[in-house]
Design a protein around this motif. Structure first.
Motif, mmCIF file in Angstrom:
data_model
loop_
_atom_site.group_PDB
_atom_site.id
_atom_site.type_symbol
_atom_site.label_atom_id
_atom_site.label_comp_id
_atom_site.label_asym_id
_atom_site.label_seq_id
_atom_site.Cartn_x
_atom_site.Cartn_y
_atom_site.Cartn_z
ATOM 1 N N ALA A 247 -1.574 53.453 -13.694
ATOM 2 C CA ALA A 247 -2.224 53.129 -14.781
ATOM 3 C C ALA A 247 -1.460 51.912 -15.662
ATOM 4 C CB ALA A 247 -2.345 54.528 -15.576
ATOM 5 N N TYR A 248 -0.360 51.840 -15.939
ATOM 6 C CA TYR A 248 0.082 51.126 -16.649
ATOM 7 C C TYR A 248 1.540 50.212 -16.528
ATOM 8 C CZ TYR A 248 -3.361 53.057 -20.159
ATOM 9 O OH TYR A 248 -4.319 53.654 -20.662
ATOM 10 N N ARG A 249 1.781 49.347 -17.079
ATOM 11 C CA ARG A 249 3.133 48.671 -17.224
ATOM 12 C C ARG A 249 3.271 48.503 -18.820
ATOM 13 N NH1 ARG A 249 2.634 49.993 -13.033
ATOM 14 N NH2 ARG A 249 2.886 48.919 -10.962
ATOM 15 N N TYR A 250 4.598 49.134 -19.330
ATOM 16 C CA TYR A 250 4.636 49.182 -20.781
ATOM 17 C C TYR A 250 5.839 48.015 -21.231
ATOM 18 C CZ TYR A 250 2.781 53.963 -20.202
ATOM 19 O OH TYR A 250 2.031 54.924 -19.782
ATOM 20 N N THR A 251 5.363 47.658 -22.250
ATOM 21 C CA THR A 251 6.166 46.817 -23.040
ATOM 22 C C THR A 251 7.247 47.750 -23.762
ATOM 23 O OG1 THR A 251 5.153 46.646 -25.071
ATOM 24 C CG2 THR A 251 4.598 45.083 -23.017
ATOM 25 N N PRO A 252 8.440 47.552 -24.416
ATOM 26 C CA PRO A 252 9.067 48.321 -25.299
ATOM 27 C C PRO A 252 8.361 48.982 -26.453
ATOM 28 C CG PRO A 252 9.975 46.221 -25.285
ATOM 29 C CD PRO A 252 8.993 46.062 -24.043
ATOM 30 N N PHE B 174 -2.968 58.205 -17.253
ATOM 31 C CA PHE B 174 -3.960 57.250 -18.096
ATOM 32 C C PHE B 174 -4.109 57.566 -19.496
ATOM 33 C CE2 PHE B 174 -5.078 56.386 -13.496
ATOM 34 C CZ PHE B 174 -5.502 55.135 -13.622
ATOM 35 N N ARG B 175 -3.531 58.783 -19.872
ATOM 36 C CA ARG B 175 -3.531 59.395 -21.225
ATOM 37 C C ARG B 175 -2.075 59.815 -21.526
ATOM 38 N NH1 ARG B 175 -8.154 61.325 -19.098
ATOM 39 N NH2 ARG B 175 -10.081 60.977 -20.156
ATOM 40 N N PRO B 176 -1.055 58.564 -21.630
ATOM 41 C CA PRO B 176 0.234 58.604 -21.969
ATOM 42 C C PRO B 176 0.412 59.616 -23.069
ATOM 43 C CG PRO B 176 -0.369 56.348 -22.231
ATOM 44 C CD PRO B 176 -1.494 56.964 -21.469
#
Length: 246
Positions: free
Chosen positions: A150-155, A114-116
């Motif tokens: 927590a997340y799915r990232y875009t580039p 949650f805190r990348p």
């Protein structure tokens, strides 16, 4: 099934079967990324969020520049076995001195933080300048390890997190394009919806459906061309790449 058999079945020699329909596409893509980028690793390699360390033996066999492989995972996890790890941490502080690691492997882990940026800063702390970090993250994947998803990232967001954490020369590539994405969704649909178990399809109907889905997945993967330009309407199953510690 012992650990070696588990790793071969689920990671290194995965077959497109009814049991593996949901994980076949991403695991094959991640394995190809590991084999491609693994040659860049050297010295002491820290596997953050190592789990069963599925790529340890593969990397040690293929890359003689790796002198030591260290698995790091949570001391206690409610979702998977972390007892095999060489080192344990609390998710915040890695129990290693500053600049003590040459390379890092971070596969399918960053989406659980949650805190990348803070996590990447701590990884950067233990890396030597010029060290290589190899990573993969999912993009098209259902919720998993709930509630620690927590997340799915875009580039674009991914690159920003790495740069804010003290990395440079961040390279990001797609694990698969539109065809691979459709193939992955077919596998997930077959495995995770009501087609699973004693539900909609039974007996011969289920066998026929399995064959149709398997053949379609194979066809789609042969036709897939990942779009690494990341343009408007680009699609991907996940992302992989490398970053260099400043």
């Amino acid at each position: 099934m012992n650990r070696s058999q588990f790793i071969q079945t689920y990671f290194l020699n995965i077959q497109l079967s009814e049991e593996m329909m949901d994980v076949y596409v991403p695991r094959k893509a991640i394995l190809a990324a590991v084999q491609k980028c693994g040659v860049l690793l050297k010295g002491e390699v820290l596997d953050v969020g190592c789990g069963q360390m599925p790529y340890r033996e593969l990397l040690l066999q293929q890359n003689k520049n790796i002198t030591r492989y260290i698995g790091l995972d949570l001391e206690v996890s409610s979702v998977h076995d972390t007892s095999i790890a060489d080192l344990h941490w609390d998710g915040h502080v890695i129990p290693l001195p500053d600049a003590s690691i040459s390379s890092v492997i971070l596969t399918e882990v960053l989406e659980h933080s949650f805190r990348p940026t803070e996590m990447l800063q701590e990884i950067s702390r233990v890396m030597r300048p010029g060290g290589v970090l190899f990573f993969t993250v999912p993009f098209l994947w259902p919720l998993h390890e709930v509630p620690h998803d927590a997340y799915r990232y875009t580039p674009f967001s991914l690159k920003k997190h790495f740069e804010e954490a003290g990395f440079e020369d961040v390279t990001i590539q797609s694990l698969g394009g539109w065809h691979a994405s459709f193939a992955q969704m077919l596998g997930l649909w077959f495995s995770q919806t009501k087609l699973k178990g004693e539900t909609m399809l039974r007996g011969k109907k289920r066998i026929i459906a399995s064959r149709i889905v398997s053949r379609t997945i194979r066809y789609l993967l042969k036709k897939d061309v990942p779009d690494n330009a990341f343009r408007h309407h680009s699609m991907m199953i996940g992302l992989y790449g490398t970053a260099i510690k400043k």
